[in-house]
Motif scaffolding. Sequence first.
Motif, PDB file in Angstrom:
ATOM      1  N   ASP A 182       0.863  -1.186   0.000  1.00  0.00           N
ATOM      2  CA  ASP A 182       0.000   0.000   0.000  1.00  0.00           C
ATOM      3  C   ASP A 182       0.893   1.226   0.000  1.00  0.00           C
ATOM      4  OD1 ASP A 182      -2.400   1.464   0.116  1.00  0.00           O
ATOM      5  OD2 ASP A 182      -2.309   1.600   2.302  1.00  0.00           O
ATOM      6  N   GLY A 183       0.631   2.163  -0.904  1.00  0.00           N
ATOM      7  CA  GLY A 183       1.408   3.393  -0.920  1.00  0.00           C
ATOM      8  C   GLY A 183       2.884   3.112  -1.106  1.00  0.00           C
ATOM      9  N   ASP A 184       3.678   3.488  -0.097  1.00  0.00           N
ATOM     10  CA  ASP A 184       5.104   3.182  -0.105  1.00  0.00           C
ATOM     11  C   ASP A 184       5.442   2.079   0.895  1.00  0.00           C
ATOM     12  OD1 ASP A 184       5.930   4.926  -2.107  1.00  0.00           O
ATOM     13  OD2 ASP A 184       6.158   6.609  -0.712  1.00  0.00           O
ATOM     14  N   GLU A 185       4.502   1.208   1.147  1.00  0.00           N
ATOM     15  CA  GLU A 185       4.732   0.083   2.059  1.00  0.00           C
ATOM     16  C   GLU A 185       4.928  -1.187   1.242  1.00  0.00           C
ATOM     17  OE1 GLU A 185       2.820  -1.957   6.096  1.00  0.00           O
ATOM     18  OE2 GLU A 185       1.771  -0.327   5.074  1.00  0.00           O
ATOM     19  N   VAL A 186       5.998  -1.914   1.541  1.00  0.00           N
ATOM     20  CA  VAL A 186       6.316  -3.114   0.781  1.00  0.00           C
ATOM     21  C   VAL A 186       6.667  -4.256   1.725  1.00  0.00           C
ATOM     22  CG1 VAL A 186       7.240  -1.688  -1.110  1.00  0.00           C
ATOM     23  CG2 VAL A 186       8.820  -2.677   0.575  1.00  0.00           C
ATOM     24  N   MET A 187       6.737  -5.445   1.151  1.00  0.00           N
ATOM     25  CA  MET A 187       7.291  -6.607   1.836  1.00  0.00           C
ATOM     26  C   MET A 187       8.285  -7.247   0.880  1.00  0.00           C
ATOM     27  SD  MET A 187       4.051  -9.243   1.841  1.00  0.00           S
ATOM     28  CE  MET A 187       3.187  -9.744   0.345  1.00  0.00           C
ATOM     29  N   TYR A 188       9.367  -7.819   1.444  1.00  0.00           N
ATOM     30  CA  TYR A 188      10.371  -8.416   0.571  1.00  0.00           C
ATOM     31  C   TYR A 188      11.206  -9.439   1.330  1.00  0.00           C
ATOM     32  CZ  TYR A 188      13.781  -5.036   2.568  1.00  0.00           C
ATOM     33  OH  TYR A 188      14.587  -4.292   3.416  1.00  0.00           O
ATOM     34  N   TYR A 189      11.928 -10.238   0.540  1.00  0.00           N
ATOM     35  CA  TYR A 189      12.843 -11.255   1.068  1.00  0.00           C
ATOM     36  C   TYR A 189      14.262 -10.733   0.896  1.00  0.00           C
ATOM     37  CZ  TYR A 189      15.387 -15.728   1.242  1.00  0.00           C
ATOM     38  OH  TYR A 189      16.269 -16.735   1.545  1.00  0.00           O
ATOM     39  N   PRO A 190      14.922 -10.309   1.965  1.00  0.00           N
ATOM     40  CA  PRO A 190      16.224  -9.639   1.824  1.00  0.00           C
ATOM     41  C   PRO A 190      17.272 -10.454   1.084  1.00  0.00           C
ATOM     42  CG  PRO A 190      15.348  -9.322   4.036  1.00  0.00           C
ATOM     43  CD  PRO A 190      14.462 -10.326   3.372  1.00  0.00           C
ATOM     44  N   GLU A 191      17.314 -11.767   1.331  1.00  0.00           N
ATOM     45  CA  GLU A 191      18.390 -12.575   0.765  1.00  0.00           C
ATOM     46  C   GLU A 191      18.301 -12.744  -0.746  1.00  0.00           C
ATOM     47  OE1 GLU A 191      18.602 -12.824   4.910  1.00  0.00           O
ATOM     48  OE2 GLU A 191      16.855 -13.189   3.629  1.00  0.00           O
ATOM     49  N   ALA A 192      17.219 -12.290  -1.349  1.00  0.00           N
ATOM     50  CA  ALA A 192      17.112 -12.342  -2.809  1.00  0.00           C
ATOM     51  C   ALA A 192      17.902 -11.225  -3.481  1.00  0.00           C
ATOM     52  CB  ALA A 192      15.647 -12.268  -3.233  1.00  0.00           C
ATOM     53  N   PHE A 193      18.411 -10.262  -2.687  1.00  0.00           N
ATOM     54  CA  PHE A 193      19.051  -9.070  -3.237  1.00  0.00           C
ATOM     55  C   PHE A 193      20.521  -8.993  -2.826  1.00  0.00           C
ATOM     56  CE2 PHE A 193      14.549  -8.198  -2.686  1.00  0.00           C
ATOM     57  CZ  PHE A 193      14.196  -7.620  -3.897  1.00  0.00           C
ATOM     58  N   THR A 194      21.298  -8.241  -3.596  1.00  0.00           N
ATOM     59  CA  THR A 194      22.687  -7.970  -3.237  1.00  0.00           C
ATOM     60  C   THR A 194      22.729  -7.097  -1.983  1.00  0.00           C
ATOM     61  OG1 THR A 194      22.745  -5.984  -4.606  1.00  0.00           O
ATOM     62  CG2 THR A 194      23.430  -8.059  -5.652  1.00  0.00           C
ATOM     63  N   PRO A 195      23.870  -7.079  -1.278  1.00  0.00           N
ATOM     64  CA  PRO A 195      23.971  -6.231  -0.089  1.00  0.00           C
ATOM     65  C   PRO A 195      23.643  -4.770  -0.362  1.00  0.00           C
ATOM     66  CG  PRO A 195      25.781  -7.787  -0.112  1.00  0.00           C
ATOM     67  CD  PRO A 195      25.073  -7.948  -1.425  1.00  0.00           C
ATOM     68  N   GLY A 196      24.113  -4.242  -1.479  1.00  0.00           N
ATOM     69  CA  GLY A 196      23.822  -2.847  -1.785  1.00  0.00           C
ATOM     70  C   GLY A 196      22.347  -2.599  -2.002  1.00  0.00           C
ATOM     71  N   SER A 197      21.675  -3.507  -2.687  1.00  0.00           N
ATOM     72  CA  SER A 197      20.237  -3.348  -2.917  1.00  0.00           C
ATOM     73  C   SER A 197      19.455  -3.522  -1.615  1.00  0.00           C
ATOM     74  CB  SER A 197      19.758  -4.346  -3.970  1.00  0.00           C
ATOM     75  OG  SER A 197      20.290  -4.019  -5.241  1.00  0.00           O
ATOM     76  N   ARG A 198      19.920  -4.423  -0.743  1.00  0.00           N
ATOM     77  CA  ARG A 198      19.274  -4.550   0.574  1.00  0.00           C
ATOM     78  C   ARG A 198      19.396  -3.245   1.353  1.00  0.00           C
ATOM     79  NH1 ARG A 198      21.761  -9.790   0.760  1.00  0.00           N
ATOM     80  NH2 ARG A 198      23.283  -9.115   2.308  1.00  0.00           N
ATOM     81  N   ALA A 199      20.539  -2.598   1.257  1.00  0.00           N
ATOM     82  CA  ALA A 199      20.733  -1.332   1.959  1.00  0.00           C
ATOM     83  C   ALA A 199      19.803  -0.254   1.403  1.00  0.00           C
ATOM     84  CB  ALA A 199      22.189  -0.886   1.851  1.00  0.00           C
ATOM     85  N   VAL A 200      19.629  -0.232   0.086  1.00  0.00           N
ATOM     86  CA  VAL A 200      18.704   0.729  -0.518  1.00  0.00           C
ATOM     87  C   VAL A 200      17.278   0.480  -0.039  1.00  0.00           C
ATOM     88  CG1 VAL A 200      17.653   1.433  -2.700  1.00  0.00           C
ATOM     89  CG2 VAL A 200      20.118   1.167  -2.555  1.00  0.00           C
ATOM     90  N   LEU A 201      16.863  -0.773  -0.036  1.00  0.00           N
ATOM     91  CA  LEU A 201      15.510  -1.107   0.420  1.00  0.00           C
ATOM     92  C   LEU A 201      15.318  -0.724   1.890  1.00  0.00           C
ATOM     93  CD1 LEU A 201      15.071  -4.562  -1.330  1.00  0.00           C
ATOM     94  CD2 LEU A 201      13.668  -2.525  -1.736  1.00  0.00           C
ATOM     95  N   ALA A 202      16.313  -0.993   2.723  1.00  0.00           N
ATOM     96  CA  ALA A 202      16.200  -0.646   4.138  1.00  0.00           C
ATOM     97  C   ALA A 202      16.094   0.859   4.332  1.00  0.00           C
ATOM     98  CB  ALA A 202      17.402  -1.199   4.901  1.00  0.00           C
ATOM     99  N   ARG A 203      16.782   1.620   3.501  1.00  0.00           N
ATOM    100  CA  ARG A 203      16.735   3.078   3.614  1.00  0.00           C
ATOM    101  C   ARG A 203      15.381   3.630   3.134  1.00  0.00           C
ATOM    102  NH1 ARG A 203      20.666   7.075   3.962  1.00  0.00           N
ATOM    103  NH2 ARG A 203      22.291   5.477   3.842  1.00  0.00           N
ATOM    104  N   LEU A 204      14.886   3.086   2.030  1.00  0.00           N
ATOM    105  CA  LEU A 204      13.627   3.586   1.472  1.00  0.00           C
ATOM    106  C   LEU A 204      12.418   3.101   2.258  1.00  0.00           C
ATOM    107  CD1 LEU A 204      14.177   3.146  -2.381  1.00  0.00           C
ATOM    108  CD2 LEU A 204      14.377   5.244  -1.038  1.00  0.00           C
ATOM    109  N   PHE A 205      12.508   1.881   2.795  1.00  0.00           N
ATOM    110  CA  PHE A 205      11.344   1.245   3.424  1.00  0.00           C
ATOM    111  C   PHE A 205      11.717   0.706   4.802  1.00  0.00           C
ATOM    112  CE2 PHE A 205      11.178   0.494  -1.217  1.00  0.00           C
ATOM    113  CZ  PHE A 205      10.052   1.260  -1.526  1.00  0.00           C
TER     114      PHE A 205
END
Length: 274
Positions: A182-205
């Motif tokens: 909803d809106g800017d709310e997401v769910m995701y599986y961290p281990e599917a992403f590279t460390p840098g992309s996980r950091a981006v997701l953690a910062r944005l969401f």
Amino acid sequence: MTSVSVRDRASTPRHYLMCRPSHFDVNYAINPWMDPAKPVDTALAVLQWETLYDLYRSLGHTVDLLEPVPGLPDMVFSANGATVVDGLVLGARFLNSERAAEAPAHAAWFRAHGYEVHVPQYVNEGEGDFAVTDSWILAGRGFRCTPEGHQEAQEFFGRPVISLELTDPRFYHLDTALAVLDGDEVMYYPEAFTPGSRAVLARLFPDALLVSKDDADVLGLNAVSDGLNVVLPEAAVKLAGDLRDRGYKPFPMDLSELLKGGGSVKCCTQELRP
């Protein structure tokens, strides 16, 4: 638990495009889920798909249908055929030749219904790798969509596109590893992403719902939300409970036959955003 996780939820009527799996089969392998040696029950796939179709309509959503084409068994995964944002249609360009003819079939449907279609120069597989939040378009890469495809989407839609690198071939599209709730709310599986992309997701969401390996491994993140009701694979049992804790209403679905093709709820559901 944060305040965002317990707020009141409300559903918003959506407009979806789906394609009946009349010709569904697994006679090639272009992702790790596909095994041509395993038998496919097309009639069961149709029955499971019809249950999903009926659910959307019962929840108040509009569902249009794309005519299935013989010889294109993956057309049921209609999310891959285009991305629609602000009424603008970015067509698909498939990486694998087995699915290439799906793109013009989608484009023809949109043109017949009054849309203009931008035919892409670079590979993108529609909402398989593009997830739309209020603020961004999240874009997966690493297996199908290319960085050039992300740039093309940003130029076309005029919205910021956030590139995210996928690392596990089982999560070959973004919509197998992340879902917008909803809106800017997401769910995701961290281990599917590279460390840098996980950091981006953690910062944005920072308040994102992080999903376990067990739920990710049954494609639990291949889900569709209308802001309240979340339709997801029934095998993602813990995830359904986590969604309830956040005020969502999960609707578990059995799409086990379609999972043999590497897709589930979201893969079957393209959203037409006005």
